[in-house]
Motif scaffolding. Structure first.
Motif, short mmCIF file in Angstrom:
data_model
loop_
_atom_site.label_atom_id
_atom_site.label_comp_id
_atom_site.label_asym_id
_atom_site.label_seq_id
_atom_site.Cartn_x
_atom_site.Cartn_y
_atom_site.Cartn_z
N THR A 1 -17.52 -112.03 -26.32
CA THR A 1 -16.20 -111.97 -26.94
C THR A 1 -15.62 -110.58 -26.79
OG1 THR A 1 -16.87 -111.19 -29.14
CG2 THR A 1 -17.02 -113.56 -28.73
N ASP A 2 -14.33 -110.48 -27.04
CA ASP A 2 -13.72 -109.16 -27.13
C ASP A 2 -13.92 -108.65 -28.56
OD1 ASP A 2 -11.82 -110.48 -28.71
OD2 ASP A 2 -10.20 -110.27 -27.26
N ASP A 3 -13.30 -107.55 -28.88
CA ASP A 3 -13.47 -106.91 -30.19
C ASP A 3 -12.98 -107.79 -31.33
OD1 ASP A 3 -14.37 -104.77 -31.72
OD2 ASP A 3 -12.39 -103.84 -31.78
N ARG B 1 -15.47 -93.66 -23.35
CA ARG B 1 -14.30 -93.15 -24.05
C ARG B 1 -14.15 -93.85 -25.39
NH1 ARG B 1 -9.76 -94.63 -20.53
NH2 ARG B 1 -11.21 -96.27 -20.02
N HIS B 2 -13.56 -93.17 -26.33
CA HIS B 2 -13.39 -93.71 -27.68
C HIS B 2 -12.53 -94.97 -27.68
CE1 HIS B 2 -12.55 -94.31 -31.80
NE2 HIS B 2 -12.62 -93.07 -32.20
N ASP B 3 -11.52 -95.01 -26.83
CA ASP B 3 -10.58 -96.13 -26.83
C ASP B 3 -10.93 -97.20 -25.80
OD1 ASP B 3 -10.06 -94.58 -24.62
OD2 ASP B 3 -7.88 -94.73 -24.77
N SER B 4 -12.16 -97.17 -25.28
CA SER B 4 -12.51 -98.17 -24.27
C SER B 4 -12.70 -99.54 -24.89
CB SER B 4 -13.79 -97.75 -23.54
OG SER B 4 -14.88 -97.78 -24.43
N GLU B 5 -12.67 -100.54 -24.04
CA GLU B 5 -12.76 -101.93 -24.50
C GLU B 5 -14.13 -102.21 -25.10
OE1 GLU B 5 -12.09 -106.36 -22.66
OE2 GLU B 5 -11.16 -104.64 -21.70
N ARG B 6 -14.12 -102.96 -26.20
CA ARG B 6 -15.35 -103.32 -26.89
C ARG B 6 -15.46 -104.84 -26.96
NH1 ARG B 6 -17.76 -100.06 -30.69
NH2 ARG B 6 -17.84 -101.84 -32.08
#
Length: 187
Positions: free
Chosen positions: A70-72, A154-159
């Motif tokens: 799944t995505d975040d 990176r902090h804003d990368s996809e999770r």
């Protein structure tokens, strides 16, 4: 043609121009060759990446455990056939929220969101004490493991999350029978 004459100067000018044109065209030809090599390398890299993706999909589809990524937000991005089998559905799970597809409860019948648990702890969450409730009310015991994933540093990368699960109803039943037998024998 004597040096210093207009024709000599013109011929010299044309020669210099010709040398410049040859040098520029040589540069462009070399650039085009490098560009072709880069294109071929890029195509080869894309082909290798596609092959690796197909291998991973084949690996995931050959597993007996259900696997859902799944995505975040819990939106399903990838799943295998075993997930469909365990969830007892033939419908696509793509782009649906996992919370809508997996109705999990604990032993006290309280709804459990394993992604929320993994999100809180930011570590792999594994449990064997959950029940999967089907729409008709039937329940099975499930092993469930939720692993947070982060694509990049990176902090804003996809999770996202990887949810692996399997039906352990038979194992739980055998465990209960064993415990009951030990209890009877010890009395």
């Amino acid at each position: 043609i004597p040096p210093g004459s207009a024709i000599f100067d013109f011929m010299q000018f044309v020669t210099v121009q010709l040398v410049v044109i040859v040098a520029i065209s040589s540069f462009f030809v070399q650039s085009e060759e490098v560009s072709d090599k880069d294109r071929k390398l890029l195509v080869t890299s894309i082909d290798k990446a596609q092959l690796e993706r197909q291998r991973l999909i084949s690996l995931i589809n050959s597993m007996a455990d259900g696997v859902i990524t799944t995505d975040d937000n819990g939106t399903i991005k990838l799943y295998n056939a075993a997930a469909l089998n365990i969830l007892d559905t033939n419908q696509s799970l793509q782009d649906r929220n996992i919370r809508d597809c997996m109705n999990l409860i604990d032993q006290s019948a309280k709804t459990v969101d394993p992604i929320e648990e993994a999100e809180k702890k930011n570590i792999n969450v594994t449990t064997t004490d959950l029940l999967l409730v089907y729409p008709d009310g039937e329940k099975i015991n499930v092993y469930c493991s939720v692993s947070p994933i982060k694509l990049g540093f990176r902090h804003d990368s996809e999770r996202g999350y990887i949810v692996a699960f399997r039906d352990i109803t038979r194992e739980k039943s055998l465990e209960e029978e064993r415990n009951e037998f030990i209890s009877v024998v010890s009395h």
